[in-house]
Design a protein around this motif. Structure first.
Motif, PDB file in Angstrom:
ATOM      1  N   UNK A 183       8.423   5.556 -11.174  1.00 31.23           N
ATOM      2  CA  UNK A 183       7.581   5.016 -12.240  1.00 31.23           C
ATOM      3  C   UNK A 183       7.766   3.510 -12.343  1.00 31.23           C
ATOM      4  N   UNK A 184       6.662   2.813 -12.527  1.00 27.70           N
ATOM      5  CA  UNK A 184       6.705   1.353 -12.664  1.00 27.70           C
ATOM      6  C   UNK A 184       5.962   0.923 -13.916  1.00 27.70           C
ATOM      7  N   UNK A 185       5.858   1.820 -14.870  1.00 26.25           N
ATOM      8  CA  UNK A 185       5.117   1.478 -16.084  1.00 26.25           C
ATOM      9  C   UNK A 185       6.046   0.834 -17.107  1.00 26.25           C
ATOM     10  N   UNK A 186       5.453   0.147 -18.044  1.00 25.75           N
ATOM     11  CA  UNK A 186       6.241  -0.474 -19.092  1.00 25.75           C
ATOM     12  C   UNK A 186       6.674   0.585 -20.099  1.00 25.75           C
ATOM     13  N   UNK A 187       7.740   0.285 -20.838  1.00 25.59           N
ATOM     14  CA  UNK A 187       8.239   1.236 -21.822  1.00 25.59           C
ATOM     15  C   UNK A 187       8.822   0.488 -23.008  1.00 25.59           C
TER      16      UNK A 187
ATOM     17  N   UNK B 266       0.869  -1.166   0.000  1.00 21.71           N
ATOM     18  CA  UNK B 266       0.000   0.000   0.000  1.00 21.71           C
ATOM     19  C   UNK B 266       0.911   1.222   0.000  1.00 21.71           C
ATOM     20  N   UNK B 267       0.882   1.968  -1.100  1.00 21.71           N
ATOM     21  CA  UNK B 267       1.741   3.136  -1.246  1.00 21.71           C
ATOM     22  C   UNK B 267       1.011   4.377  -0.762  1.00 21.71           C
ATOM     23  N   UNK B 268       1.677   5.186   0.041  1.00 23.64           N
ATOM     24  CA  UNK B 268       1.158   6.498   0.394  1.00 23.64           C
ATOM     25  C   UNK B 268       1.561   7.519  -0.659  1.00 23.64           C
ATOM     26  N   UNK B 269       2.706   7.286  -1.280  1.00 32.77           N
ATOM     27  CA  UNK B 269       3.162   8.093  -2.411  1.00 32.77           C
ATOM     28  C   UNK B 269       3.977   7.188  -3.312  1.00 32.77           C
ATOM     29  N   UNK B 270       3.720   7.238  -4.596  1.00 35.08           N
ATOM     30  CA  UNK B 270       4.484   6.415  -5.535  1.00 35.08           C
ATOM     31  C   UNK B 270       5.091   7.325  -6.596  1.00 35.08           C
TER      32      UNK B 270
END
Length: 137
Positions: free
Chosen positions: A90-94, A83-87
């Motif tokens: 970046x964890x998106x694909x590229x 559970x992130x309070x702030x993220x």
């Protein structure tokens, strides 16, 4: 008014492929993720460095497809249900693509401190002089 292209210039024969490569590189997307550097490491070698913090070696793939270096990143799903309070990371694909000139070869790839380094070398072509015999018609 006519559009002047490399393929239609009378002194530039056989450059249609170069024109297609320029069009392909313009369409390859100019988004800024992940950030990267390109440096010239010697007269005939280059290094592309991508900032891939949070990606493991298994999350990345490097391929050469039709004279185009393609680097893809895709992280696995979070299995620990954090559970992130702030993220902010970046964890998106590229997918990043780089058009390679003829004679440019991909060397090794090194992962170091969240940076992916891909080394490229350019072979020096031998100068070719060809004498053409003229036949009688």
């Amino acid at each position: 008014m006519t559009k002047l292209t490399l393929g239609s210039h009378p002194y530039m024969l056989g450059f249609e492929q170069l024109e297609r490569m320029l069009e392909r590189s313009a369409k390859s997307g100019n988004e800024g993720y992940p950030p990267f550097n390109i440096e010239q490491t010697s007269e005939n070698s280059y290094r592309i460095t991508l900032a891939v913090a949070g990606f493991a070696e298994d999350d990345l793939s490097i391929t050469v497809e039709d004279r185009q270096l393609v680097i893809r990143g895709r992280q696995g799903d979070d299995v620990d249900n954090r559970i992130y309070l702030h993220r902010g990371i970046a964890a998106r694909q590229f997918q990043r693509s780089f058009v390679l000139a003829d004679g440019v070869e991909v060397g090794e790839a090194i992962m170091e401190n969240g940076l992916l380094h891909v080394d490229l070398t350019r072979a020096q072509p031998e100068p070719v002089v060809q004498k053409i015999k003229i036949n009688k018609g």
